[in-house]
Design an enzyme around this catalytic site. Structure first.
Site, PDB file in Angstrom:
ATOM      1  N   TRP A 116      -4.944   3.236   5.878  1.00 47.76           N
ATOM      2  CA  TRP A 116      -4.551   1.837   6.276  1.00 47.76           C
ATOM      3  C   TRP A 116      -4.556   1.850   7.624  1.00 47.76           C
ATOM      4  CZ3 TRP A 116      -0.149  -0.084   9.122  1.00 47.76           C
ATOM      5  CH2 TRP A 116       0.003  -1.384   8.575  1.00 47.76           C
ATOM      6  N   ARG A 127      -0.582   4.292  -0.518  1.00 47.89           N
ATOM      7  CA  ARG A 127      -0.253   4.431   0.976  1.00 47.89           C
ATOM      8  C   ARG A 127      -1.057   3.692   2.091  1.00 47.89           C
ATOM      9  NH1 ARG A 127       3.233   8.893   1.300  1.00 47.89           N
ATOM     10  NH2 ARG A 127       2.701   9.107   3.591  1.00 47.89           N
ATOM     11  N   GLU A 172       3.622 -11.849  -0.316  1.00 49.72           N
ATOM     12  CA  GLU A 172       2.916 -10.506  -0.009  1.00 49.72           C
ATOM     13  C   GLU A 172       1.900 -10.281  -1.262  1.00 49.72           C
ATOM     14  OE1 GLU A 172       5.024  -6.800  -0.432  1.00 49.72           O
ATOM     15  OE2 GLU A 172       6.589  -7.583  -1.500  1.00 49.72           O
ATOM     16  N   LYS A 228       2.175   0.808   0.956  1.00 49.28           N
ATOM     17  CA  LYS A 228       3.451   1.062   0.413  1.00 49.28           C
ATOM     18  C   LYS A 228       4.515   1.684   1.402  1.00 49.28           C
ATOM     19  CE  LYS A 228       6.166   1.311  -3.095  1.00 49.28           C
ATOM     20  NZ  LYS A 228       6.929  -0.150  -3.533  1.00 49.28           N
ATOM     21  N   GLU A 246      14.192 -12.545  -1.153  1.00 50.40           N
ATOM     22  CA  GLU A 246      13.254 -11.688  -1.577  1.00 50.40           C
ATOM     23  C   GLU A 246      12.172 -12.278  -2.837  1.00 50.40           C
ATOM     24  OE1 GLU A 246      12.604  -8.581  -1.270  1.00 50.40           O
ATOM     25  OE2 GLU A 246      11.839  -7.931  -3.522  1.00 50.40           O
ATOM     26  N   HIS A 270      18.999 -29.489   7.957  1.00 51.57           N
ATOM     27  CA  HIS A 270      19.008 -29.196   9.396  1.00 51.57           C
ATOM     28  C   HIS A 270      17.556 -28.840   9.851  1.00 51.57           C
ATOM     29  CE1 HIS A 270      23.456 -29.044   9.472  1.00 51.57           C
ATOM     30  NE2 HIS A 270      23.328 -28.312   8.757  1.00 51.57           N
ATOM     31  N   ASN A 329      -2.524  11.557   8.921  1.00 52.57           N
ATOM     32  CA  ASN A 329      -1.551  10.430   8.577  1.00 52.57           C
ATOM     33  C   ASN A 329      -0.541  10.567   9.666  1.00 52.57           C
ATOM     34  OD1 ASN A 329       0.256   8.617   7.339  1.00 52.57           O
ATOM     35  ND2 ASN A 329       1.203  10.292   6.126  1.00 52.57           N
ATOM     36  N   GLY A 330      -0.393   9.159  10.312  1.00 51.96           N
ATOM     37  CA  GLY A 330       0.629   9.022  11.365  1.00 51.96           C
ATOM     38  C   GLY A 330       0.054   8.408  12.479  1.00 51.96           C
ATOM     39  N   LYS A 353       8.254 -11.685  -2.201  1.00 53.80           N
ATOM     40  CA  LYS A 353       7.227 -11.245  -3.314  1.00 53.80           C
ATOM     41  C   LYS A 353       6.240 -12.177  -3.395  1.00 53.80           C
ATOM     42  CE  LYS A 353       8.483  -8.079  -3.740  1.00 53.80           C
ATOM     43  NZ  LYS A 353       9.684  -7.153  -3.295  1.00 53.80           N
ATOM     44  N   CYS A 372      -1.238   6.554   5.590  1.00 53.84           N
ATOM     45  CA  CYS A 372      -2.407   6.945   4.929  1.00 53.84           C
ATOM     46  C   CYS A 372      -2.073   8.175   4.063  1.00 53.84           C
ATOM     47  CB  CYS A 372      -3.432   7.281   6.014  1.00 53.84           C
ATOM     48  SG  CYS A 372      -3.722   6.420   7.231  1.00 53.84           S
TER      49      CYS A 372
HETATM   50  C1  F6R Z   1       8.203  -5.495  -0.188  1.00 50.97           C
HETATM   51  C2  F6R Z   1       8.287  -3.877   0.224  1.00 50.97           C
HETATM   52  C3  F6R Z   1       8.454  -3.765   1.721  1.00 50.97           C
HETATM   53  C4  F6R Z   1       9.551  -2.502   1.852  1.00 50.97           C
HETATM   54  C5  F6R Z   1       9.710  -2.153   3.295  1.00 50.97           C
HETATM   55  C6  F6R Z   1      10.530  -1.160   3.440  1.00 50.97           C
HETATM   56  O1  F6R Z   1       7.907  -5.659  -1.438  1.00 50.97           O
HETATM   57  O2  F6R Z   1       7.988  -3.193  -0.569  1.00 50.97           O
HETATM   58  O3  F6R Z   1       9.037  -4.823   2.330  1.00 50.97           O
HETATM   59  O4  F6R Z   1      10.525  -3.011   1.092  1.00 50.97           O
HETATM   60  O5  F6R Z   1       8.546  -1.635   3.712  1.00 50.97           O
HETATM   61  O6  F6R Z   1      10.204   0.083   2.671  1.00 50.97           O
HETATM   62  P1  F6R Z   1      11.402   1.177   2.142  1.00 50.97           P
HETATM   63  O7  F6R Z   1      12.170   0.687   1.209  1.00 50.97           O
HETATM   64  O8  F6R Z   1      10.373   2.278   1.786  1.00 50.97           O
HETATM   65  O9  F6R Z   1      11.910   1.672   3.446  1.00 50.97           O
END
Ligand code: F6R
Length: 608
Positions: free
Chosen positions: A73, A27, A488, A603, A481, A504, A97-98, A485, A2
């Site tokens: 969040w 966040r 998400e 994030k 990746e 397979h 936060n936590g 993308k 958060c």
């Molecule tokens: C996907 C994304 C997440 C982060 C993951 C790790 O687009 O952003 O999968 O890559 O939460 O986050 P970091 O790199 O901050 O440890």
């Protein structure tokens, strides 16, 4: 996961709190709230975005010289007004936060003492605990200190008391919190971006710190209650870096910032004829020459960067490399190899699983630890002896883009340094590869020009419920990746497969309703990939191919091809990432999704 902001000033701090929350929305953004003292404690909360809270604050004419605010969040309890922070107990208001791991036991105890809970959160116990300590005769700082000593887990908190309207108390353990030093006003926030509007002078609190903040003073004491001075850092983050500029979305901005982000990350090698191990920190040369293997720990997109690196490290440096998802590694009983270099990769440097995995590695006797990270002051960087800072600048869009390509850039440098130390590359080869690295920002700019072509594909993907992404070799993690993308931000179910694995099982999924993306570099596996593509076409699957010029793939019925302008040899995975990011971005736009704040995500994943 958060964001919190607090302010003490002679002016009305409500606009400062709202702007701070807006910057911290990355966040968490499922509910928001604030409390100010204005002739008594006033609290407003709302489900939804900070904009909803701002409207509420306007309607209620909220005003005050001291206040705390929160964007959430949800972890414990649904995203709703009743679960939004601040939580109150008597005249106490708290934002958190936590995660409080022992909240259930504390809650049971407090209920037996007559406290009533009005939310489903773990955080509410903090407000009641502080209240109980105040009843016991403690002052606010003493009550906060006594309270946090009972908490297990991670927290950054900010606390107000209505009968003490000139003081805010904050504390941290395991999640970030910093203080902003203003002129005749002081602040606290989860990160610097929230406070750039008011000051550049930041104090990073350390684990166990408790700080008392008034208009005039900041008093910090450490985990033992001893008063401490913490250095003031002048933040170099520019307000532009956290603003949208001419772009519509942060993700779009960050995709287009990649040439510059990679160039910044390469700054230290731009004029070099050869690479120095010291790029990875003082003493790196001695450490890297001792290691006999590499163990990479990371999550999500950062994990994908690690999987790409495994191909580079084993093929070029010739040493074994394992890559593990941090949330799995932390709960395994791995057999440690003390001579392995443990590389953690993280954009934020605050990801709880990655930090815990590093802790486990440390406890298992791993002495050689390198963090590749985008945030200099983060917990991950502080917990690692060697470090490489990617210089992507603040990444605000929840979907990671420029962090990924700069992580890959750093991992190429690591590969080359390891290879050089082991005599695996000649001086000529090193020079050629360095030249290719220097060309990388320009190559990325060229690849970005494919946007209009990718945009034409996006409508098809936006209409589909499923998509497959295929790659082979080092481009398989790039397919992973691309799939991540797309899922998400567009919420289209996407899966990535190494193309050789299709037969397979997953080939059973392929029909005319399944768009299939194939990453087709002109490398040694291209003919194999072409056969796999034929397997898809034979089942009516429609192919969307991202090809290098020398892959020689012509468009035909059911086979759409975009040729990438530059062929980058070993750097090819970095270039092939760009159209996949653009595809996800445009598919999400077509679907009308909030690309920067996709549902259910945040994030920085600072909780488990
Ligand atoms: C996907 C994304 C997440 C982060 C993951 C790790 O687009 O952003 O999968 O890559 O939460 O986050 P970091 O790199 O901050 O440890």
């Amino acid at each position: 996961m958060c964001g919190i902001v607090g302010a003490v000033s002679a002016r009305n701090i409500v606009p400062v709190l709202l702007e701070g929350l807006t910057q911290l929305e990355y966040r968490g953004y499922d509910s928001a709230g604030m409390a100010v003292i204005d002739g008594g404690l006033k609290r407003l909360r709302s489900a939804g975005r900070v904009s909803a809270l701002a409207a509420l604050a306007g309607e209620n004419n909220l005003n005050g010289n001291i206040g705390i605010a929160h964007t959430r969040w949800a972890t414990h309890g649904a995203p709703s007004e009743r679960n939004a922070h601040p939580h109150v107990s008597g005249g106490i208001a708290v934002v958190h936060n936590g995660i409080i791991e022992n909240h259930q036991a504390i809650r049971t105890r407090l209920i037996s003492r007559g406290y009533e809970f009005t939310s489903d959160t773990d955080s509410e116990v903090i407000a009641h605990l502080i209240h109980a300590r105040l009843e016991h005769g403690d002052d606010l700082v003493g009550a906060v200190r006594a309270t946090v000593s009972e908490l297990e887990g991670a927290y950054a908190i900010a606390v107000l008391r209505d009968s003490d309207p000139h003081r805010m108390v904050v504390a941290r353990m395991g999640v970030p919190l910093l203080l902003g030093v203003g002129a005749g006003e002081n602040f606290a926030a989860s990160d610097a971006s929230a406070l750039l509007q008011v000051t550049r002078n930041m104090i990073y609190l350390q684990d166990g710190d408790v700080a008392e903040i008034t208009v005039r003073d900041l008093h910090i004491s450490d985990a033992h209650g001893k008063p401490v001075e913490r250095a003031v850092h002048v933040s170099e983050m520019s307000a532009d870096a956290v603003g949208l500029g001419p772009y519509q979305h942060f993700m779009q901005k960050e995709i287009f910032e990649q040439p510059g982000a990679v160039a910044n990350t390469l700054e230290m090698v731009v004029n070099a004829q050869s690479l120095s191990p010291e790029l990875f920190g003082v003493g790196a040369s001695a450490v890297l020459s001792k290691v006999d293997s590499v163990l990479i720990l990371a999550c999500g997109t950062s994990y994908h960067a690690g999987v790409v690196a495994r191909y580079w490290i084993e093929a070029i440096a010739g040493i074994p490399c394992n890559v593990e998802i941090a949330s799995e590694y932390r709960y395994r009983d791995p057999v440690p190899n003390p001579r392995a270099l443990v590389v953690t990769i993280s954009q934020s440097g605050e990801t709880a699983d990655t930090l815990a995995a590093l802790e486990l590695a440390k406890s298992l006797g791993h002495e050689f630890r390198l963090a590749i990270c985008n945030v200099a002051e983060s917990a991950l960087v502080r917990a690692s002896d060697l470090r490489f800072l990617t210089r992507a600048g603040p990444e605000i869009g929840v979907a990671s883009t420029k962090a990924f390509t700069t992580q890959l850039t750093a991992l190429v440098l690591l590969t080359l340094v390891l290879a050089k130390q082991r005599g695996r590359i000649s001086t000529d080869r090193e020079r050629t590869l360095l030249e290719a690295m220097r060309h990388l920002p320009a190559a990325l700019s060229h690849v970005l020009l494919v946007e209009p072509l990718v945009k034409k594909w996006a409508g098809r993907f936006a209409k589909s419920e499923h998509a497959l992404f295929l790659g082979r070799g080092i481009h398989y993690p790039i397919a992973m990746e691309g799939a991540l993308k797309l899922k998400e931000i567009s919420y289209v179910h996407a899966e990535a497969y190494p193309a050789g694995e299709l037969k397979h099982g997953p080939l059973a999924l392929v029909d005319r309703d399944m768009p299939v993306v194939a990453i087709a570099p002109g490398d040694a596996l291209i003919e194999k990939l072409k056969s796999n593509m034929q397997e898809v076409r034979a089942r009516g699957g429609e192919l969307y191919v991202l090809a290098d010029q020398n892959a020689h793939i012509e468009p035909s019925e059911g086979m759409h091809v975009i040729e990438l302008p530059d062929h980058a040899g070993i750097l090819s995975p970095i270039l092939h990432t760009i159209p996949l990011q653009l595809l996800a971005y445009h598919a999400a736009l077509v679907r009308g999704n909030d690309v920067d704040k996709p549902r259910n995500l945040a994030k920085s994943v600072t909780v488990e």
